[in-house]
Design a protein around this motif. Structure first.
Motif, short mmCIF file in Angstrom:
data_model
loop_
_atom_site.label_atom_id
_atom_site.label_comp_id
_atom_site.label_asym_id
_atom_site.label_seq_id
_atom_site.Cartn_x
_atom_site.Cartn_y
_atom_site.Cartn_z
N SER A 190 80.37 20.21 3.30
CA SER A 190 79.81 20.63 2.02
C SER A 190 78.85 21.78 2.23
O SER A 190 78.39 22.05 3.35
CB SER A 190 79.09 19.46 1.34
OG SER A 190 77.91 19.13 2.06
N SER A 191 78.52 22.46 1.15
CA SER A 191 77.54 23.54 1.21
C SER A 191 76.15 23.01 1.55
O SER A 191 75.34 23.72 2.15
CB SER A 191 77.51 24.30 -0.12
OG SER A 191 77.20 23.42 -1.19
N VAL A 192 75.88 21.75 1.22
CA VAL A 192 74.59 21.13 1.57
C VAL A 192 74.47 21.01 3.08
O VAL A 192 73.43 21.35 3.68
CB VAL A 192 74.44 19.75 0.90
CG1 VAL A 192 73.18 19.04 1.39
CG2 VAL A 192 74.44 19.89 -0.62
N GLN A 193 75.56 20.55 3.72
CA GLN A 193 75.54 20.40 5.18
C GLN A 193 75.51 21.75 5.88
O GLN A 193 74.85 21.91 6.92
CB GLN A 193 76.77 19.60 5.62
CG GLN A 193 76.73 18.14 5.20
CD GLN A 193 78.01 17.41 5.56
OE1 GLN A 193 79.11 17.89 5.32
NE2 GLN A 193 77.86 16.24 6.17
N VAL A 194 76.22 22.74 5.33
CA VAL A 194 76.19 24.09 5.90
C VAL A 194 74.77 24.65 5.82
O VAL A 194 74.27 25.25 6.77
CB VAL A 194 77.19 25.01 5.17
CG1 VAL A 194 76.97 26.47 5.57
CG2 VAL A 194 78.62 24.58 5.47
N ALA A 195 74.12 24.46 4.67
CA ALA A 195 72.75 24.95 4.49
C ALA A 195 71.80 24.30 5.50
O ALA A 195 70.96 24.98 6.11
CB ALA A 195 72.28 24.64 3.07
N LYS A 196 71.97 23.01 5.70
CA LYS A 196 71.10 22.29 6.65
C LYS A 196 71.33 22.79 8.07
O LYS A 196 70.37 23.00 8.84
CB LYS A 196 71.39 20.80 6.55
CG LYS A 196 70.48 19.94 7.43
CD LYS A 196 70.78 18.46 7.23
CE LYS A 196 69.86 17.61 8.12
NZ LYS A 196 70.14 16.16 7.94
N ALA A 197 72.57 22.98 8.45
CA ALA A 197 72.89 23.42 9.81
C ALA A 197 72.40 24.83 10.09
O ALA A 197 71.92 25.13 11.19
CB ALA A 197 74.40 23.34 10.03
N LEU A 198 72.49 25.70 9.09
CA LEU A 198 72.10 27.10 9.27
C LEU A 198 70.65 27.37 8.86
O LEU A 198 70.18 28.51 8.96
CB LEU A 198 73.04 28.02 8.48
CG LEU A 198 74.52 28.00 8.88
CD1 LEU A 198 75.33 28.96 8.01
CD2 LEU A 198 74.70 28.35 10.35
N LYS A 199 69.98 26.31 8.35
CA LYS A 199 68.57 26.41 7.94
C LYS A 199 68.38 27.48 6.86
O LYS A 199 67.52 28.35 6.94
CB LYS A 199 67.67 26.70 9.15
CG LYS A 199 67.67 25.58 10.19
CD LYS A 199 66.77 25.90 11.37
CE LYS A 199 66.68 24.72 12.33
NZ LYS A 199 67.97 24.30 12.87
N ILE A 200 69.27 27.38 5.84
CA ILE A 200 69.15 28.24 4.66
C ILE A 200 69.22 27.35 3.43
O ILE A 200 69.51 26.15 3.52
CB ILE A 200 70.28 29.29 4.59
CG1 ILE A 200 71.66 28.61 4.60
CG2 ILE A 200 70.17 30.29 5.74
CD1 ILE A 200 72.85 29.56 4.47
N SER A 201 68.90 27.92 2.26
CA SER A 201 68.94 27.13 1.04
C SER A 201 70.37 26.78 0.68
O SER A 201 71.32 27.50 1.06
CB SER A 201 68.29 27.89 -0.10
OG SER A 201 69.08 29.04 -0.44
N GLN A 202 70.54 25.69 -0.09
CA GLN A 202 71.87 25.28 -0.49
C GLN A 202 72.51 26.31 -1.40
O GLN A 202 73.72 26.57 -1.33
CB GLN A 202 71.80 23.91 -1.19
CG GLN A 202 73.16 23.25 -1.41
CD GLN A 202 73.79 23.61 -2.75
OE1 GLN A 202 73.06 24.00 -3.68
NE2 GLN A 202 75.09 23.48 -2.87
N SER A 203 71.72 26.95 -2.24
CA SER A 203 72.25 27.98 -3.15
C SER A 203 72.78 29.18 -2.37
O SER A 203 73.82 29.75 -2.72
CB SER A 203 71.19 28.41 -4.16
OG SER A 203 70.07 28.97 -3.48
#
Length: 453
Positions: A425-438
């Motif tokens: 999900s985009s939530v998990q991608v955001a967490k892994a890359l340390k960026i916002s979900q948006s």
């Protein structure tokens, strides 16, 4: 109502976009055989975008892309023609060509509707008994290309195919040297005679000698009592192809030299010379001159083998051909495994940007693997192997044609695609890359065909 609107309230751009994205190929010729419209289905059928075709005359296209065209028959008979064909990338199609007349009943346009035979569950008797399929020139020669570097190579091959002197084919592993050798044989004067191929790297010195030159009964322990005819004798009248010629043992090279110079040899266990009439084509991915300097390859044999040399370019130097090749092999594996895969534009662009160290052999492997393992009908960028998204330092240093912004854009794309392949999900991608979900959502939407919520 404006001139660009019709009774269905569709403006011109919307209507064109609909036709452009139809699964069926739509092709339109004018009364002078000029191709004036083609939609995006051309990518699937020919491995080339519509822009390449539009504006060209039929005379510049026929026999290179679809073999036996319906167009001349429509112009001549002024009636609808239905015909089975095979395209330059091996796609089997059915073409329905319809003449359009002006108010004076003069032919104004020919509109073609083209679809894959695989999409039809039942073929009508008329279609099944239509004109015999004529394969396009490129498809018959096994080499599929549109790049200038390959056009120049094939022009050279056409000139030397009729000659008899030895030919050396060089190039990286996986570039298709053996295919080229067979193409040369099949277009030359020996095409109706044997084409015998042997990989010199696969056998040790003793086996290589006996396989090539044969032996007489009792020549060595374990030999057949009646002896055995070698591949050189089997190739008599035709072509002998020596793949990986650099691997011929030094101790055996003098015998090859005699074969080339005298067209004769002595089988193992015999004292009698055997005369043959063969053309020798050899191939290697090694630098034979360096082997000569290192005293590992006879100089006189090198000069004999290298009466003429051609180099097959690596896939990274013929980028324009990648799309044709991947559609060709996708069609091939669709038929082989009874599938109906398509591939998205973004996935094609990623494959075109890859450096392909394994060349065509690597491309075949990847397309076959994707065809077998993917259950979805459409192959997208998310399905591609992660190795395609790795950036090496040498790639950056050697890339002298791209700007800083282009390189950074490509690096960002590869990061996002690799992360999306790994996470759900985009939530998990955001967490892994340390960026916002948006931001993760926006980048995934930018670089992927669809976004994981």
């Amino acid at each position: 109502m404006s001139k660009n609107e019709n009774i269905f309230n569709l403006d011109y751009d919307t209507f064109k976009n609909i036709i452009d994205n139809l699964h069926d190929e739509i092709m339109v010729f004018d009364h002078n055989f000029n191709l004036i419209y083609l939609n995006k289905a051309s990518n699937r059928h020919y491995g080339i975008s519509p822009e390449y075709f539009i504006g060209k005359n039929f005379a510049d296209l026929d026999n290179n892309f679809w073999g036996n065209s319906t167009l001349p028959k429509v112009y001549k008979e002024k009636k609808t023609v239905i015909q089975r064909q095979v395209t330059n990338v091996g796609d089997e199609i059915i073409t329905i060509s319809v003449p359009i007349f002006d108010e004076n009943q003069k032919l104004k346009y020919v509109v073609m509707n083209v679809n894959d035979i695989s999409t039809f569950k039942n073929i009508t008797p008329d279609e099944n008994n239509s004109i015999d399929i004529v394969y396009p020139n490129q498809f018959k020669s096994k080499y599929i290309y549109i790049s200038e570097v390959m056009k120049n190579l094939m022009q050279t091959i056409h000139r030397i195919s009729a000659t008899e002197f030895p030919l050396l084919i060089t190039g990286e592993t996986g570039t298709g040297k053996s295919y080229l050798a067979k193409c040369i044989h099949e277009t030359g004067p020996r095409k109706n005679k044997p084409f015998v191929s042997i990989n010199c790297a696969c056998l040790n010195a003793e086996l290589l000698e006996s396989e090539l030159f044969g032996y007489r009964g009792g020549a060595f322990s374990g030999a057949n009592k009646g002896g055995k005819k070698g591949l050189v004798e089997i190739a008599d009248g035709g072509t002998l192809f020596l793949d990986e010629v650099s691997e011929i043992p030094f101790s055996l090279q003098s015998k090859f030299l005699q074969l080339i110079q005298e067209q004769e040899f002595i089988p193992l266990g015999s004292e009698k010379k055997v005369k043959v009439d063969i053309r020798i084509i050899s191939a290697t991915n090694c630098n034979l001159e360096e082997l000569v300097n290192a005293k590992k390859f006879r100089q006189d044999l090198y000069f004999r083998l290298n009466a003429y040399e051609v180099t097959v370019p690596p896939l990274r130097e013929r980028v324009d051909d990648i799309q044709l090749l991947l559609y060709h092999f996708l069609n091939h594996f669709n038929k082989k495994y009874h599938l109906n895969h398509t591939i998205t534009k973004k996935a094609v662009e990623i494959l075109k940007k890859y450096t392909w160290p394994g060349n065509i052999r690597e491309l075949i492997h990847i397309i076959e693997k994707l065809s077998i393992l993917i259950s979805d009908k459409e192959i997208t960028s998310r399905h591609l192997p992660k190795t395609l998204f790795q950036i090496k330092q040498s790639d950056i240093i050697n890339n002298t044609t791209s700007s800083y912004d282009q390189l950074m854009h490509e690096y960002e794309r590869k990061i996002i695609v690799e992360a999306a392949n790994k996470y759900k999900s985009s939530v998990q991608v955001a967490k892994a890359l340390k960026i916002s979900q948006s931001k993760a959502y926006r980048l995934m939407k930018k670089y992927l065909e669809s976004t994981i919520e």
